[in-house]
Design a protein around this motif. Structure first.
Motif, PDB file in Angstrom:
ATOM      1  N   VAL A   2      12.636  15.895  -6.262  1.00 37.19           N
ATOM      2  CA  VAL A   2      11.326  14.892  -6.168  1.00 37.19           C
ATOM      3  C   VAL A   2      11.668  13.658  -5.204  1.00 37.19           C
ATOM      4  N   SER A   3      12.650  13.275  -5.070  1.00 32.12           N
ATOM      5  CA  SER A   3      13.016  11.997  -4.528  1.00 32.12           C
ATOM      6  C   SER A   3      12.964  12.256  -2.872  1.00 32.12           C
ATOM      7  N   TYR A   4      13.190  13.335  -2.233  1.00 33.35           N
ATOM      8  CA  TYR A   4      13.071  13.424  -0.858  1.00 33.35           C
ATOM      9  C   TYR A   4      11.910  12.874  -0.147  1.00 33.35           C
ATOM     10  N   GLU A   5      10.680  13.306  -0.541  1.00 29.68           N
ATOM     11  CA  GLU A   5       9.417  13.073  -0.181  1.00 29.68           C
ATOM     12  C   GLU A   5       9.180  11.506  -0.130  1.00 29.68           C
ATOM     13  N   PRO A   6       9.368  10.876  -1.302  1.00 25.36           N
ATOM     14  CA  PRO A   6       9.228   9.372  -1.173  1.00 25.36           C
ATOM     15  C   PRO A   6       9.980   8.620  -0.269  1.00 25.36           C
ATOM     16  N   CYS A   7      11.425   9.147  -0.320  1.00 22.56           N
ATOM     17  CA  CYS A   7      12.408   8.515   0.377  1.00 22.56           C
ATOM     18  C   CYS A   7      11.836   8.448   1.936  1.00 22.56           C
ATOM     19  N   ILE A   8      11.370   9.665   2.407  1.00 24.33           N
ATOM     20  CA  ILE A   8      11.112   9.616   3.790  1.00 24.33           C
ATOM     21  C   ILE A   8       9.948   8.837   3.993  1.00 24.33           C
ATOM     22  N   VAL A   9       9.043   8.712   3.218  1.00 23.01           N
ATOM     23  CA  VAL A   9       7.763   7.840   3.277  1.00 23.01           C
ATOM     24  C   VAL A   9       8.206   6.457   3.359  1.00 23.01           C
ATOM     25  N   ASP A  59       1.011  -1.203   0.178  1.00 24.75           N
ATOM     26  CA  ASP A  59      -0.048  -0.066  -0.063  1.00 24.75           C
ATOM     27  C   ASP A  59       0.996   1.254  -0.104  1.00 24.75           C
ATOM     28  N   LYS A  60       2.093   1.143   0.700  1.00 21.77           N
ATOM     29  CA  LYS A  60       2.769   2.410   0.739  1.00 21.77           C
ATOM     30  C   LYS A  60       3.405   2.688  -0.605  1.00 21.77           C
ATOM     31  N   ILE A  61       3.765   1.583  -1.427  1.00 22.71           N
ATOM     32  CA  ILE A  61       4.491   1.882  -2.826  1.00 22.71           C
ATOM     33  C   ILE A  61       3.438   2.446  -3.738  1.00 22.71           C
ATOM     34  N   ALA A 115      11.038   5.244   4.331  1.00 30.11           N
ATOM     35  CA  ALA A 115      11.730   5.060   5.568  1.00 30.11           C
ATOM     36  C   ALA A 115      10.769   4.940   6.813  1.00 30.11           C
ATOM     37  N   ASP A 116       9.535   5.238   6.489  1.00 31.75           N
ATOM     38  CA  ASP A 116       8.318   5.218   7.610  1.00 31.75           C
ATOM     39  C   ASP A 116       8.427   6.638   8.524  1.00 31.75           C
ATOM     40  N   GLY A 117       9.098   7.672   7.667  1.00 34.99           N
ATOM     41  CA  GLY A 117       9.075   8.895   8.325  1.00 34.99           C
ATOM     42  C   GLY A 117       7.954   9.773   8.025  1.00 34.99           C
ATOM     43  N   VAL A 118       7.865  10.933   8.476  1.00 34.75           N
ATOM     44  CA  VAL A 118       6.497  11.942   8.084  1.00 34.75           C
ATOM     45  C   VAL A 118       7.304  13.056   7.486  1.00 34.75           C
ATOM     46  N   ASP A 132      18.622   7.913   0.153  1.00 36.94           N
ATOM     47  CA  ASP A 132      17.711   6.901   0.810  1.00 36.94           C
ATOM     48  C   ASP A 132      18.130   6.138   1.923  1.00 36.94           C
ATOM     49  N   ALA A 133      19.375   5.932   1.979  1.00 34.07           N
ATOM     50  CA  ALA A 133      20.174   5.258   3.055  1.00 34.07           C
ATOM     51  C   ALA A 133      20.264   6.129   4.277  1.00 34.07           C
ATOM     52  N   ALA A 134      20.502   7.286   3.964  1.00 35.75           N
ATOM     53  CA  ALA A 134      20.386   8.091   5.207  1.00 35.75           C
ATOM     54  C   ALA A 134      19.089   8.241   5.888  1.00 35.75           C
ATOM     55  N   PHE A 135      18.236   8.403   5.193  1.00 34.15           N
ATOM     56  CA  PHE A 135      16.720   8.294   6.036  1.00 34.15           C
ATOM     57  C   PHE A 135      16.548   7.101   6.373  1.00 34.15           C
ATOM     58  N   ARG A 136      16.917   5.914   5.964  1.00 34.66           N
ATOM     59  CA  ARG A 136      16.587   4.492   6.384  1.00 34.66           C
ATOM     60  C   ARG A 136      17.235   4.347   7.651  1.00 34.66           C
ATOM     61  N   ALA A 137      18.558   4.970   7.697  1.00 34.00           N
ATOM     62  CA  ALA A 137      19.373   4.716   8.965  1.00 34.00           C
ATOM     63  C   ALA A 137      18.876   5.478  10.361  1.00 34.00           C
TER      64      ALA A 137
END
Length: 386
Positions: free
Chosen positions: A124-131, A7-9, A133-136, A103-108
């Motif tokens: 454009v990539s910041y917001e999807p990468c945050i999502v 669902d997230k993707i 990684a389960d961030g808001v 991506d790796a920084a957010f996930r870490a």
């Protein structure tokens, strides 16, 4: 049959940049000003080093974090150019472009529910990468009247008790805005007082006009709370080599390396050897390309002034972000009609966040000949709209 998808993707929209790029590729006589890719070939000495590495049979895995020689050159470069000393043994990880590093920084760093302050318009990539990684993501709408800079007032207004990370996307894609030393001084005290971490995307650090780039990590008290993202795609015209890096305190970098180990293994060996040559011998190449970009930037600003199109003057990256508010169209409508009627592709500002509505992004990483023809077509288009 059960739903095979996350669902997230599914909830994440495709890139608004690629949509117009894909269309223009199928359109005869179209001119694309939409993709942020240098029109220069990778300098020969860099390509030659990559070729030589293949001829020597250097097709093995490197260490997960990258070639020792490359990490040492990255450390020397950052210290020389931006007064950022890093330990190449423990504080630098070589990645598949800057995108993997983000991506790796957010996930870490993120736990579910952690908030990330995201100045927009931005990449454009910041917001999807945050999502992912389960961030808001918490957008901060930057304003043209502020030069699309992050101000202390805007930062303070967005911080909550759940805020963990601030993204610093400067020099900025899509606006071309930069943050000077004085601009950064205003917000550093807030970051330290509120105990925030920073992910500073400095991929355009070599492409500034009129002043040198200053990294937020160079301020006292900031290096230990900042991940610096950089790479070779923009400065050295090495987009297809897919090579970037992340730098930061070991406590975070150890976890970024762990993600990189499992997801990637290591960056391409050939690209790493080529990047050593870029850092050792590439200063003149960077200066040559920066000079050409500045000439194109000045040309676009003169043409916009002549046609009466309002545009904030950018001092970084290779983008301009003209306002199209006078025409009463959404940025998507404007870009679509421009492509259909004049065969010129630009990117709608809405692709970079809601605060980008009313603008379009135009890349000047194209030949002056293409820019001249494209601007003639743009002028015809907006004259008809008026």
């Amino acid at each position: 049959m059960r739903n095979p998808l996350s669902d997230k993707i599914v909830s994440i929209e495709p890139s608004g940049i690629r949509k117009f790029f894909d269309i223009v590729n199928e359109m005869k006589d179209a001119i694309s000003l939409g993709v942020g890719e240098p029109d220069f070939d990778t300098p020969w000495h860099i390509r030659e080093e990559g070729i030589y590495s293949l001829e020597r049979g250097r097709t093995f895995y490197t260490s997960n974090a990258g070639l020792k020689e490359l990490k040492e050159e990255i450390a020397a470069y950052l210290d020389r150019r931006f007064d950022l000393p890093y330990d190449p043994g423990h504080e630098i990880v070589v990645t598949i472009g800057g995108s993997e590093a983000i991506d790796a920084a957010f996930r870490a760093m993120l736990n579910p529910g952690d908030e990330v302050l995201l100045p927009q318009p931005s990449y454009v990539s910041y917001e999807p990468c945050i999502v992912l990684a389960d961030g808001v993501p918490v957008p901060i709408a930057l304003r043209e009247e502020d030069g699309f800079k992050l101000t202390k007032e805007l930062l303070l207004g967005a911080i909550t008790d759940k805020t963990k990370i601030l993204v610093m996307p400067f020099p900025n894609n899509p606006t071309g805005a930069i943050m000077t030393k004085e601009d950064l001084e205003e917000i550093v005290d807030v970051i330290i007082e509120k105990d925030l971490f920073v992910i500073s995307d400095e991929i355009y650090s070599e492409l500034t006009y009129g002043s040198n780039h200053v990294s937020i990590a160079s301020f006292p008290g900031m290096k230990e709370r900042t991940i610096v993202i950089n790479g070779f795609s923009k400065s050295y015209a090495m987009t297809g080599w897919r090579l970037g890096y992340a730098c930061g305190p070991r406590v975070i970098m150890d976890q970024i390396l762990k993600i990189h180990q499992y997801a990637i293994m290591c960056a391409p060996t050939t690209s790493q050897y080529a990047a050593v040559s870029a850092l050792k011998k590439g200063d003149a190449d960077v200066e040559r390309m920066r000079t050409a970009y500045n000439q194109r930037r000045n040309y676009l600003m003169r043409r916009f002034d002549k046609m009466g199109l309002q545009c904030f003057e950018p001092f970084g990256a290779f983008y301009v972000f003209p306002s199209i508010k006078e025409f009463g169209l959404t940025s998507e409508e404007f870009a679509t009609r421009l492509l259909q009627q004049e065969k010129v592709a630009v990117v709608p500002g809405i692709a970079f966040g809601t605060s980008g509505e009313g603008y379009v992004r135009i890349s000047y990483a194209y030949s002056i000949e293409d820019l001249k023809e494209a601007l003639e077509r743009v002028e015809h288009f907006i004259n008809r709209l008026r």
